[in-house]
Motif scaffolding. Structure first.
Motif, short mmCIF file in Angstrom:
data_model
loop_
_atom_site.label_atom_id
_atom_site.label_comp_id
_atom_site.label_asym_id
_atom_site.label_seq_id
_atom_site.Cartn_x
_atom_site.Cartn_y
_atom_site.Cartn_z
N ALA A 57 4.68 2.05 1.70
CA ALA A 57 5.67 3.11 1.44
C ALA A 57 4.87 4.38 1.21
O ALA A 57 4.12 4.47 0.25
CB ALA A 57 6.52 2.77 0.23
N HIS A 58 5.00 5.36 2.09
CA HIS A 58 4.14 6.54 2.06
C HIS A 58 4.98 7.78 1.70
O HIS A 58 5.31 7.98 0.53
CB HIS A 58 3.43 6.66 3.42
CG HIS A 58 2.37 7.71 3.48
ND1 HIS A 58 2.09 8.42 4.63
CD2 HIS A 58 1.53 8.18 2.54
CE1 HIS A 58 1.10 9.27 4.36
NE2 HIS A 58 0.75 9.16 3.11
N THR A 59 5.37 8.58 2.71
CA THR A 59 6.14 9.80 2.35
C THR A 59 7.52 9.46 1.79
O THR A 59 8.11 10.28 1.08
CB THR A 59 6.27 10.76 3.55
OG1 THR A 59 6.76 10.05 4.69
CG2 THR A 59 4.93 11.39 3.90
N GLY A 107 1.56 15.37 -4.84
CA GLY A 107 0.56 14.30 -4.86
C GLY A 107 -0.05 14.17 -3.47
O GLY A 107 0.65 14.31 -2.47
N GLY A 108 -1.36 13.92 -3.39
CA GLY A 108 -2.03 13.85 -2.09
C GLY A 108 -2.28 15.24 -1.55
O GLY A 108 -2.23 16.23 -2.29
N ALA A 109 -2.55 15.33 -0.25
CA ALA A 109 -2.92 16.60 0.38
C ALA A 109 -1.69 17.49 0.52
O ALA A 109 -0.76 17.15 1.25
CB ALA A 109 -3.55 16.33 1.73
N ASN A 134 0.82 -1.22 0.00
CA ASN A 134 0.00 0.00 0.00
C ASN A 134 0.85 1.25 0.00
O ASN A 134 2.01 1.23 0.42
CB ASN A 134 -0.86 0.06 1.28
CG ASN A 134 -2.13 -0.74 1.14
OD1 ASN A 134 -2.55 -1.39 2.07
ND2 ASN A 134 -2.77 -0.67 -0.01
N HIS A 135 0.20 2.36 -0.40
CA HIS A 135 0.83 3.67 -0.22
C HIS A 135 0.48 4.21 1.18
O HIS A 135 1.34 4.58 1.95
CB HIS A 135 0.33 4.62 -1.32
CG HIS A 135 0.91 5.99 -1.24
ND1 HIS A 135 2.26 6.24 -1.10
CD2 HIS A 135 0.33 7.22 -1.31
CE1 HIS A 135 2.47 7.55 -1.08
NE2 HIS A 135 1.31 8.17 -1.19
N HIS A 136 -0.80 4.24 1.50
CA HIS A 136 -1.22 4.81 2.79
C HIS A 136 -1.09 3.79 3.92
O HIS A 136 -1.41 2.62 3.74
CB HIS A 136 -2.67 5.30 2.69
CG HIS A 136 -2.82 6.47 1.76
ND1 HIS A 136 -3.79 6.54 0.78
CD2 HIS A 136 -2.09 7.61 1.65
CE1 HIS A 136 -3.66 7.68 0.12
NE2 HIS A 136 -2.64 8.35 0.63
N PRO A 137 -0.64 4.26 5.09
CA PRO A 137 -0.48 3.33 6.22
C PRO A 137 -1.82 2.89 6.81
O PRO A 137 -2.78 3.66 6.81
CB PRO A 137 0.31 4.15 7.25
CG PRO A 137 0.22 5.57 6.84
CD PRO A 137 -0.15 5.62 5.39
N SER A 169 -4.42 11.45 -7.88
CA SER A 169 -3.07 12.04 -7.92
C SER A 169 -2.00 11.03 -7.52
O SER A 169 -0.84 11.20 -7.86
CB SER A 169 -3.00 13.26 -7.00
OG SER A 169 -2.96 12.90 -5.64
N GLU A 170 -2.40 10.01 -6.76
CA GLU A 170 -1.41 9.05 -6.27
C GLU A 170 -1.50 7.68 -6.92
O GLU A 170 -0.50 6.95 -6.98
CB GLU A 170 -1.56 8.89 -4.75
CG GLU A 170 -1.29 10.20 -4.03
CD GLU A 170 -1.41 10.09 -2.54
OE1 GLU A 170 -0.74 10.86 -1.85
OE2 GLU A 170 -2.21 9.25 -2.05
N THR A 171 -2.68 7.34 -7.41
CA THR A 171 -2.84 5.98 -7.92
C THR A 171 -2.03 5.77 -9.20
O THR A 171 -1.61 4.64 -9.49
CB THR A 171 -4.34 5.65 -8.11
OG1 THR A 171 -4.50 4.23 -8.10
CG2 THR A 171 -4.91 6.20 -9.41
N SER A 195 -8.27 14.92 -7.49
CA SER A 195 -8.64 13.89 -6.51
C SER A 195 -7.37 13.33 -5.84
O SER A 195 -6.39 13.03 -6.53
CB SER A 195 -9.39 12.77 -7.25
OG SER A 195 -9.10 11.50 -6.69
N HIS A 196 -7.41 13.19 -4.54
CA HIS A 196 -6.27 12.62 -3.80
C HIS A 196 -5.94 11.23 -4.37
O HIS A 196 -4.79 10.93 -4.69
CB HIS A 196 -6.65 12.53 -2.31
CG HIS A 196 -5.53 12.15 -1.40
ND1 HIS A 196 -5.30 12.78 -0.22
CD2 HIS A 196 -4.59 11.18 -1.47
CE1 HIS A 196 -4.26 12.23 0.40
NE2 HIS A 196 -3.82 11.24 -0.35
N TRP A 197 -6.97 10.42 -4.52
CA TRP A 197 -6.79 9.06 -5.04
C TRP A 197 -6.15 9.08 -6.42
O TRP A 197 -5.18 8.37 -6.69
CB TRP A 197 -8.15 8.34 -5.05
CG TRP A 197 -8.10 7.01 -5.71
CD1 TRP A 197 -7.71 5.82 -5.14
CD2 TRP A 197 -8.42 6.70 -7.07
NE1 TRP A 197 -7.77 4.81 -6.06
CE2 TRP A 197 -8.21 5.32 -7.25
CE3 TRP A 197 -8.88 7.46 -8.15
CZ2 TRP A 197 -8.44 4.67 -8.46
CZ3 TRP A 197 -9.11 6.82 -9.37
CH2 TRP A 197 -8.89 5.45 -9.52
ZN LIG Z 1 -2.03 10.28 0.00
#
Ligand SMILES: [Zn+2]
Length: 277
Positions: free
Chosen positions: A101-103, A186-188, A66-69, A238-240, A234-236
């Protein structure tokens, strides 16, 4: 070629998206799983939502990447009747590991913001907030379009190149303004306005822009030269788009280590918004 263990998958992830690049408040790495377990297939998704975990169960995936924890805030129990505990129980009882793996993936070269800005044909972007002085890694990206372009054309390009979403692509500021210097996160990204202004960006593309940060950013811009214009996606979405690039990097990295593992993209759309009137 042989199947990797969870620990060897973690080594591959670490090589591509080093934990050292993560922000101090973040939660990245192996959240659930036995390092000695064998991994034959990995499911890639943006969010560890129940529907994604259920998909992993049906597909027989051994690891969800995943990207988000799952657990950004600390939890005091993994009681199965709690939101997070329920997910942890389903994963463990189905022998599925969970890694994110997020930031660190935002910061890395070829990461989330690099992929987002490359949708506009900008391939040599620099970090908006370098990880260290002069570092090529860091949060956000800033770069220049080859040709100055009206903001509304950039928004249309993003609308065409990002996956379709209910919330779409929105502009704050002057849609007709012609801009060349582009900042993205990307994201917020509404915590980065100071850095965006300092970068000289003429347009800032990010997600989850709320009313107050957006109106204050516009007033600040209008008291100067009107820049940066704002584009909210969209957050989704921008990252997907990053997951496709991540899968290609993983394919190469596993192969170079003589490891065989099937990589699958989740078919679950975890954008929460489903209709608009
Ligand atoms: Zn995000």
């Amino acid at each position: 070629m042989r199947y990797p263990k969870v620990s060897e998958c973690v080594d591959v992830f670490e090589a591509l998206w080093p934990t050292a690049l993560a922000e101090s408040w973040d939660s990245v790495g192996l959240a659930v799983g036995d390092p000695d377990a064998e991994v034959r297939s990995i499911l890639l998704a943006l969010d560890p939502m129940d529907a994604v975990i259920a998909e992993a169960v049906v597909l027989g995936s051994d690891l969800v990447f995943n990207h988000h924890p799952l657990m950004l805030k600390p939890v005091k129990s993994v009681n199965a009747s709690t939101l997070k505990g329920g997910a942890v129980h389903t994963l463990i009882s189905n022998d599925i590991a969970l890694f994110n793996a997020h930031t660190n993936a935002d910061s890395a070269r070829g990461g989330v913001s690099d992929v987002l800005i490359s949708l506009l044909g900008i391939d040599n972007a620099q970090p908006l907030v370098p990880h260290a002085e002069g570092s090529p890694t860091g949060i956000g990206r800033v770069g220049d379009l080859p040709t100055p372009t009206p903001v509304r054309d950039i928004a249309r390009t993003l609308s065409n190149r990002l996956p379709r979403t209910t919330t779409g692509v929105r502009i704050a500021g002057d849609p007709a303004a012609t801009v060349a210097r582009v900042a993205v996160c990307g994201g917020a990204g509404d915590s980065l306005f100071d850095e965006v202004r300092a970068s000289g960006a003429e347009v800032y593309i990010t997600a989850d822009l709320r009313h107050h940060p957006a109106t204050e950013a516009r007033d600040t811009a209008n008291r100067n030269d009107g820049r940066p214009q704002l584009i909210d996606v969209s957050h989704w979405a921008s990252e997907t788009v990053w997951l496709t690039a991540a899968a290609e990097q993983l394919e190469t990295e596993f192969a170079e280590r003589g490891l065989s593992v099937a990589l699958q993209h989740s078919a679950v759309n975890t954008d929460p918004w489903v209709e608009r009137y």
